[in-house]
Design a protein around this motif. Sequence first.
Motif, PDB file in Angstrom:
ATOM      1  N   ALA A   1       0.832  -1.205   0.000  1.00 37.14           N
ATOM      2  CA  ALA A   1       0.000   0.000   0.000  1.00 37.14           C
ATOM      3  C   ALA A   1       0.866   1.255   0.000  1.00 37.14           C
ATOM      4  N   SER A   2       1.897   1.278   0.832  1.00 37.47           N
ATOM      5  CA  SER A   2       2.803   2.431   0.858  1.00 37.47           C
ATOM      6  C   SER A   2       3.575   2.559  -0.444  1.00 37.47           C
ATOM      7  N   LEU A   3       4.011   1.430  -0.986  1.00 40.65           N
ATOM      8  CA  LEU A   3       4.731   1.457  -2.257  1.00 40.65           C
ATOM      9  C   LEU A   3       3.821   1.911  -3.396  1.00 40.65           C
ATOM     10  N   SER A   4       2.568   1.492  -3.354  1.00 41.01           N
ATOM     11  CA  SER A   4       1.610   1.939  -4.365  1.00 41.01           C
ATOM     12  C   SER A   4       1.403   3.446  -4.288  1.00 41.01           C
ATOM     13  N   ASP A   5       1.258   3.981  -3.061  1.00 43.28           N
ATOM     14  CA  ASP A   5       1.116   5.434  -2.896  1.00 43.28           C
ATOM     15  C   ASP A   5       2.355   6.163  -3.407  1.00 43.28           C
ATOM     16  N   ALA A   6       3.532   5.587  -3.153  1.00 43.53           N
ATOM     17  CA  ALA A   6       4.772   6.214  -3.618  1.00 43.53           C
ATOM     18  C   ALA A   6       4.852   6.208  -5.144  1.00 43.53           C
ATOM     19  N   LEU A   7       4.439   5.114  -5.761  1.00 43.58           N
ATOM     20  CA  LEU A   7       4.412   5.055  -7.225  1.00 43.58           C
ATOM     21  C   LEU A   7       3.472   6.116  -7.783  1.00 43.58           C
ATOM     22  N   ASP A   8       2.296   6.262  -7.174  1.00 45.47           N
ATOM     23  CA  ASP A   8       1.351   7.285  -7.625  1.00 45.47           C
ATOM     24  C   ASP A   8       1.940   8.681  -7.460  1.00 45.47           C
ATOM     25  N   LYS A   9       2.583   8.907  -6.341  1.00 43.65           N
ATOM     26  CA  LYS A   9       3.182  10.225  -6.073  1.00 43.65           C
ATOM     27  C   LYS A   9       4.189  10.604  -7.149  1.00 43.65           C
ATOM     28  N   LEU A  10       4.930   9.607  -7.632  1.00 46.29           N
ATOM     29  CA  LEU A  10       5.975   9.854  -8.621  1.00 46.29           C
ATOM     30  C   LEU A  10       5.498   9.645 -10.055  1.00 46.29           C
ATOM     31  N   GLY A  11       4.229   9.305 -10.222  1.00 38.77           N
ATOM     32  CA  GLY A  11       3.675   9.133 -11.560  1.00 38.77           C
ATOM     33  C   GLY A  11       4.189   7.909 -12.292  1.00 38.77           C
ATOM     34  N   ILE A  12       4.435   6.829 -11.536  1.00 33.68           N
ATOM     35  CA  ILE A  12       4.967   5.602 -12.123  1.00 33.68           C
ATOM     36  C   ILE A  12       3.922   4.503 -12.000  1.00 33.68           C
ATOM     37  N   ALA A  13       3.625   3.823 -13.106  1.00 32.34           N
ATOM     38  CA  ALA A  13       2.655   2.723 -13.094  1.00 32.34           C
ATOM     39  C   ALA A  13       3.369   1.438 -12.711  1.00 32.34           C
ATOM     40  N   GLY A  14       2.981   0.845 -11.574  1.00 32.12           N
ATOM     41  CA  GLY A  14       3.643  -0.371 -11.151  1.00 32.12           C
ATOM     42  C   GLY A  14       2.763  -1.322 -10.366  1.00 32.12           C
ATOM     43  N   GLN A  15       1.466  -1.006 -10.280  1.00 32.55           N
ATOM     44  CA  GLN A  15       0.552  -1.877  -9.554  1.00 32.55           C
ATOM     45  C   GLN A  15       0.024  -2.959 -10.498  1.00 32.55           C
ATOM     46  N   CYS A  16       0.115  -4.216 -10.072  1.00 37.36           N
ATOM     47  CA  CYS A  16      -0.320  -5.347 -10.899  1.00 37.36           C
ATOM     48  C   CYS A  16      -1.812  -5.586 -10.680  1.00 37.36           C
ATOM     49  N   TYR A  17      -2.616  -5.135 -11.617  1.00 36.46           N
ATOM     50  CA  TYR A  17      -4.071  -5.142 -11.481  1.00 36.46           C
ATOM     51  C   TYR A  17      -4.618  -6.563 -11.366  1.00 36.46           C
ATOM     52  N   ARG A  18      -5.425  -6.779 -10.341  1.00 35.45           N
ATOM     53  CA  ARG A  18      -6.166  -8.023 -10.086  1.00 35.45           C
ATOM     54  C   ARG A  18      -5.282  -9.224  -9.740  1.00 35.45           C
ATOM     55  N   VAL A  19      -4.022  -9.011  -9.505  1.00 36.83           N
ATOM     56  CA  VAL A  19      -3.138 -10.107  -9.099  1.00 36.83           C
ATOM     57  C   VAL A  19      -3.136 -10.185  -7.582  1.00 36.83           C
ATOM     58  N   LYS A  20      -3.388 -11.383  -7.052  1.00 38.96           N
ATOM     59  CA  LYS A  20      -3.536 -11.555  -5.610  1.00 38.96           C
ATOM     60  C   LYS A  20      -2.753 -12.777  -5.136  1.00 38.96           C
ATOM     61  N   PRO A  21      -2.420 -12.814  -3.844  1.00 41.18           N
ATOM     62  CA  PRO A  21      -1.744 -13.998  -3.304  1.00 41.18           C
ATOM     63  C   PRO A  21      -2.720 -15.159  -3.190  1.00 41.18           C
ATOM     64  N   ARG A  22      -2.200 -16.360  -3.373  1.00 38.35           N
ATOM     65  CA  ARG A  22      -3.039 -17.550  -3.188  1.00 38.35           C
ATOM     66  C   ARG A  22      -3.289 -17.820  -1.707  1.00 38.35           C
ATOM     67  N   ASP A  23      -2.557 -17.147  -0.851  1.00 41.10           N
ATOM     68  CA  ASP A  23      -2.804 -17.198   0.588  1.00 41.10           C
ATOM     69  C   ASP A  23      -2.448 -15.832   1.160  1.00 41.10           C
ATOM     70  N   ALA A  24      -3.278 -15.324   2.053  1.00 38.99           N
ATOM     71  CA  ALA A  24      -3.067 -13.969   2.584  1.00 38.99           C
ATOM     72  C   ALA A  24      -1.777 -13.832   3.372  1.00 38.99           C
ATOM     73  N   SER A  25      -1.194 -14.943   3.794  1.00 40.88           N
ATOM     74  CA  SER A  25       0.050 -14.876   4.563  1.00 40.88           C
ATOM     75  C   SER A  25       1.285 -14.719   3.682  1.00 40.88           C
ATOM     76  N   PHE A  26       1.137 -14.877   2.378  1.00 43.32           N
ATOM     77  CA  PHE A  26       2.303 -14.852   1.492  1.00 43.32           C
ATOM     78  C   PHE A  26       2.933 -13.460   1.423  1.00 43.32           C
ATOM     79  N   ARG A  27       4.260 -13.431   1.489  1.00 46.98           N
ATOM     80  CA  ARG A  27       5.058 -12.219   1.314  1.00 46.98           C
ATOM     81  C   ARG A  27       6.241 -12.559   0.418  1.00 46.98           C
ATOM     82  N   MET A  28       6.618 -11.641  -0.456  1.00 49.48           N
ATOM     83  CA  MET A  28       7.823 -11.862  -1.264  1.00 49.48           C
ATOM     84  C   MET A  28       8.438 -10.523  -1.650  1.00 49.48           C
ATOM     85  N   ALA A  29       9.756 -10.535  -1.844  1.00 49.21           N
ATOM     86  CA  ALA A  29      10.495  -9.381  -2.352  1.00 49.21           C
ATOM     87  C   ALA A  29      11.731  -9.915  -3.046  1.00 49.21           C
ATOM     88  N   GLY A  30      12.000  -9.408  -4.239  1.00 45.23           N
ATOM     89  CA  GLY A  30      13.174  -9.869  -4.973  1.00 45.23           C
ATOM     90  C   GLY A  30      13.247  -9.235  -6.345  1.00 45.23           C
TER      91      GLY A  30
END
Length: 221
Positions: free
Chosen positions: A18-47
């Motif tokens: 959510a914070s990264l999405s707000d930052a992308l909007d602030k800078l005018g950069i499109a980077g949100q993956c529309y309708r893509v969701k985790p198969r489990d709410a506990s999933f986290r990833m970065a890489g």
Amino acid sequence: MNENTDGNVARAAKLDTASLSDALDKLGIAGQCYRVKPRDASFRMAGRAWTLLYGPAGNPPGTVGDYIDDVPPGSVIVLDNGGRENATVWGDILTEIARRRGIAGTLIDGICRDTQLCRELGYPIFSKDHWMRTGKDRVQVEATGVPVNIGDARVAPGDLVKGDADGVVVIPREHEDRVLAAAEAIESAENRIREAVRGGMRLDEARKQFRYHQLQTRESE
């Protein structure tokens, strides 16, 4: 990857989408993956993104892909299946191998299957949906290591990818320092606002004091 690059993966891992999405909007950069969701709410990833592009199967059909052993540990596998929801490009064998190899997660513009195993193993998969129908003889690998599209977001090899319970954002490599700094400022302000409100301050006063709305306002060109 240099020390700064590795450090940025660690910085992204500490931030929420959510914070990264707000930052992308602030800078005018499109980077949100529309309708893509985790198969489990506990999933986290970065890489860093390792990309693969699919297309309709030819005649004779090509392979859906035997690429997994070539993906560097810590990468996010990014599969562009054109948003197809009639055939999967990821299943239990890939999940098991990816987890064993230390892959950070999988991101699909399309669907996956065998979701029970990814939940049992805690291997993060983010996709538009899941269904059992195979992609064999329906799609084939067109290219690897090329720019792809995931939920209307462009993903180039090496871009920074972060996923959590709210979805996935992609941060272009050339903008990542600015995006991360903006997201960190937003999260810091939100934390201070929470503390102030818990101490009895009105929400509107707290937001004004910590310049919350200015942090999310798009910067002028």
